[in-house]
Enzyme design. Structure first.
Site, PDB file in Angstrom:
ATOM      1  N   TYR A   1     -11.647   2.526  54.379  1.00 51.20           N
ATOM      2  CA  TYR A   1     -10.966   1.316  53.883  1.00 51.20           C
ATOM      3  C   TYR A   1     -10.375   1.601  52.494  1.00 51.20           C
ATOM      4  CZ  TYR A   1     -10.525  -3.509  52.084  1.00 51.20           C
ATOM      5  OH  TYR A   1     -10.058  -4.670  51.531  1.00 51.20           O
TER       6      TYR A   1
ATOM      7  N   GLY B   1      -3.100 -11.773  60.608  1.00 49.67           N
ATOM      8  CA  GLY B   1      -4.488 -12.196  60.357  1.00 49.67           C
ATOM      9  C   GLY B   1      -4.546 -13.586  59.761  1.00 49.67           C
TER      10      GLY B   1
HETATM   11  N1  LIG Z   1     -11.849 -11.259  50.518  1.00 51.54           N
HETATM   12  C1  LIG Z   1     -11.910 -10.299  49.603  1.00 51.54           C
HETATM   13  O1  LIG Z   1     -12.809 -10.289  48.756  1.00 51.54           O
HETATM   14  C2  LIG Z   1     -10.874  -9.201  49.591  1.00 51.54           C
HETATM   15  C3  LIG Z   1     -10.939  -8.230  48.573  1.00 51.54           C
HETATM   16  C4  LIG Z   1      -9.991  -7.233  48.542  1.00 51.54           C
HETATM   17  C5  LIG Z   1      -8.989  -7.205  49.490  1.00 51.54           C
HETATM   18  N2  LIG Z   1      -8.952  -8.154  50.470  1.00 51.54           N
HETATM   19  C6  LIG Z   1      -7.864  -8.071  51.473  1.00 51.54           C
HETATM   20  O2  LIG Z   1      -7.369  -9.357  51.743  1.00 51.54           O
HETATM   21  C7  LIG Z   1      -6.899  -9.439  53.093  1.00 51.54           C
HETATM   22  C8  LIG Z   1      -7.491 -10.653  53.786  1.00 51.54           C
HETATM   23  O3  LIG Z   1      -8.895 -10.526  53.767  1.00 51.54           O
HETATM   24  P1  LIG Z   1      -9.887 -11.780  53.992  1.00 51.54           P
HETATM   25  O4  LIG Z   1     -10.948 -11.673  52.977  1.00 51.54           O
HETATM   26  O5  LIG Z   1      -9.123 -13.035  54.110  1.00 51.54           O
HETATM   27  O6  LIG Z   1     -10.558 -11.353  55.386  1.00 51.54           O
HETATM   28  P2  LIG Z   1     -10.838 -12.112  56.759  1.00 51.54           P
HETATM   29  O7  LIG Z   1     -11.103 -13.558  56.531  1.00 51.54           O
HETATM   30  O8  LIG Z   1     -11.899 -11.309  57.452  1.00 51.54           O
HETATM   31  O9  LIG Z   1      -9.460 -11.968  57.499  1.00 51.54           O
HETATM   32  C9  LIG Z   1      -9.017 -10.758  58.017  1.00 51.54           C
HETATM   33  C10 LIG Z   1      -8.046 -11.100  59.112  1.00 51.54           C
HETATM   34  O10 LIG Z   1      -7.536  -9.876  59.645  1.00 51.54           O
HETATM   35  C11 LIG Z   1      -7.561  -9.996  61.039  1.00 51.54           C
HETATM   36  N3  LIG Z   1      -7.551  -8.692  61.692  1.00 51.54           N
HETATM   37  C12 LIG Z   1      -8.432  -7.685  61.589  1.00 51.54           C
HETATM   38  N4  LIG Z   1      -8.056  -6.672  62.387  1.00 51.54           N
HETATM   39  C13 LIG Z   1      -6.900  -7.054  62.982  1.00 51.54           C
HETATM   40  C14 LIG Z   1      -6.023  -6.464  63.910  1.00 51.54           C
HETATM   41  N5  LIG Z   1      -6.243  -5.243  64.417  1.00 51.54           N
HETATM   42  N6  LIG Z   1      -4.939  -7.142  64.305  1.00 51.54           N
HETATM   43  C15 LIG Z   1      -4.673  -8.380  63.827  1.00 51.54           C
HETATM   44  N7  LIG Z   1      -5.474  -9.004  62.955  1.00 51.54           N
HETATM   45  C16 LIG Z   1      -6.578  -8.348  62.547  1.00 51.54           C
HETATM   46  C17 LIG Z   1      -8.829 -10.770  61.352  1.00 51.54           C
HETATM   47  O11 LIG Z   1      -8.783 -11.267  62.672  1.00 51.54           O
HETATM   48  P3  LIG Z   1     -10.131 -11.711  63.474  1.00 51.54           P
HETATM   49  O12 LIG Z   1     -10.486 -13.073  62.968  1.00 51.54           O
HETATM   50  O13 LIG Z   1      -9.672 -11.711  64.897  1.00 51.54           O
HETATM   51  O14 LIG Z   1     -11.167 -10.687  63.173  1.00 51.54           O
HETATM   52  C18 LIG Z   1      -8.712 -11.846  60.283  1.00 51.54           C
HETATM   53  O15 LIG Z   1      -7.840 -12.853  60.718  1.00 51.54           O
HETATM   54  C19 LIG Z   1      -7.276  -8.104  53.731  1.00 51.54           C
HETATM   55  O16 LIG Z   1      -6.154  -7.257  53.735  1.00 51.54           O
HETATM   56  C20 LIG Z   1      -8.345  -7.547  52.809  1.00 51.54           C
HETATM   57  O17 LIG Z   1      -8.369  -6.137  52.839  1.00 51.54           O
HETATM   58  C21 LIG Z   1      -9.865  -9.151  50.542  1.00 51.54           C
END
Ligand SMILES: NC(=O)c1ccc[n+]([C@@H]2O[C@H](COP(=O)([O-])OP(=O)(O)OC[C@H]3O[C@@H](n4cnc5c(N)ncnc54)[C@H](OP(=O)(O)O)[C@@H]3O)[C@@H](O)[C@H]2O)c1
Length: 315
Positions: A175, A10
């Protein structure tokens, strides 16, 4: 620096993208493992130009699909001699969306956030063993604090369509459950890989600025809350620095099977029967996680499901 290779799943968005930039600037060979090649290509170009690093590779990976994971792992092993760092950053959290199955017929949240990371780690096990300092990092979430509620358990009934009552399904709950299961898997994998010197840890992320695209994926009821929370969240770069520190610094070279908070403190299981003050600290502090994470039966169940639903052997 001797060539060091990191895979970030991701990597085209959010924390994954910020981490790619961080590792690229530090001179790592970075494999951006992204599901949408065309969309991610633009990010790849941007990051390559910004960092001047010519060793950024873009490879296709859908972490919800066992076929895609196996194809990715084979392609990676054909191209690279070893793997130093594996960051499981990708996750599915489209809050408010209906029940969906992965191409393997498994509920999409669990398929993406738990079974995919398990299978990918297993498939890349031999490559990791060839590194002199192999590390795996799982992206966790402070949503697991919900399990301070002693009545709450992971609901495994939605994993297969035939067992689920879709009415009671929510991506939010799935989730939450998948991230607790991922923490259990982290501890179990840390034990399993210990003799190979592979360190497996998790970072409890309590928020990082989400892109407009990510916010748009939420249904309106959840989007309103997320937009407000987003105002107070730290930057993705802050969390990417944590990824970098956990996966590269000497001080964590021997750290294994631990949950880090966002200040890089190592969290501990909560005490049993907390008084009011301790309950308050549990909920609002960053020192402890729910004891439920150490429930032996649930850990075993998570492990068995990982093995059975991906039908994998170590490679
Ligand atoms: N941001 C927060 O506040 C927060 C809080 C708690 C935990 N987290 C964790 O931090 C991590 C990153 O989150 P983020 O906030 O940076 O989110 P994000 O910007 O939405 O990034 C998520 C990434 O995961 C990819 N993805 C989703 N499903 C996938 C799949 N089946 N195969 C390959 N890639 C996939 C998405 O690809 P696409 O672009 O193609 O959709 C995107 O690149 C996650 O594990 C999330 O649970 C984030």
């Amino acid at each position: 620096m001797q060539e060091k290779i990191v895979i970030i799943t991701g990597a085209n968005s959010g924390i994954g993208k910020a981490a790619t930039i961080q590792f690229a600037k530090a001179g790592y060979t970075v494999v951006m493992a992204c599901r949408n090649f065309e969309k991610s290509r633009q990010m790849w170009e941007e990051i390559t130009t910004e960092t001047g690093n010519k060793s950024i590779d873009l490879m296709t990976l859908d972490t919800s699909s066992s076929d895609s994971i196996r194809t990715f792992a084979t392609a990676f092993k054909n191209k690279y001699e070893k793997l130093d760092i594996l960051i499981h950053n990708a996750a599915y959290f489209n809050h408010g969306h209906p029940y969906q199955l992965s191409t393997d017929g498994i509920e999409l949240t669990f398929a993406t956030n738990l079974f995919g990371p398990y299978l990918l780690s297993m498939q890349l096990h031999e490559s990791l063993k060839k590194s002199d300092d192999p590390r795996i990092l799982h992206a966790g979430s402070n949503i697991i604090k919900n399990f301070f509620n002693p009545g709450l358990k992971i609901d495994f009934d939605h994993l297969r369509e035939e067992n689920t009552t879709k009415k009671s399904f929510s991506v939010y709950n799935s989730y939450r459950d998948s991230k607790m299961a991922l923490w259990m898997l982290t501890m179990k994998l840390a034990e399993e890989f210990q003799n190979d010197g592979i360190k497996v840890n998790m970072l409890e992320i309590n928020g990082a600025k989400m892109s407009k695209e990510t916010l748009r994926k939420f249904k309106p009821r959840f989007r309103v809350i997320a937009v407000i929370q987003n105002l107070f969240f730290p930057t993705t770069e802050t969390m990417a620095e944590n990824y970098y520190e956990i996966c590269t610094s000497d001080r964590f070279k021997d750290t294994n099977g631990k949950l880090f908070n966002h200040k890089l403190g190592i969290m501990q299981p909560a005490q049993n029967n907390p008084d009011f003050k301790a309950q308050f600290t549990q909920l609002f502090g960053i020192e402890v996680y729910p004891n439920y994470a150490h429930d032996p039966e649930t850990i075993e169940k998570v492990w068995q499901l990982c093995v059975e639903l991906t039908q994998n052997q170590r490679m």
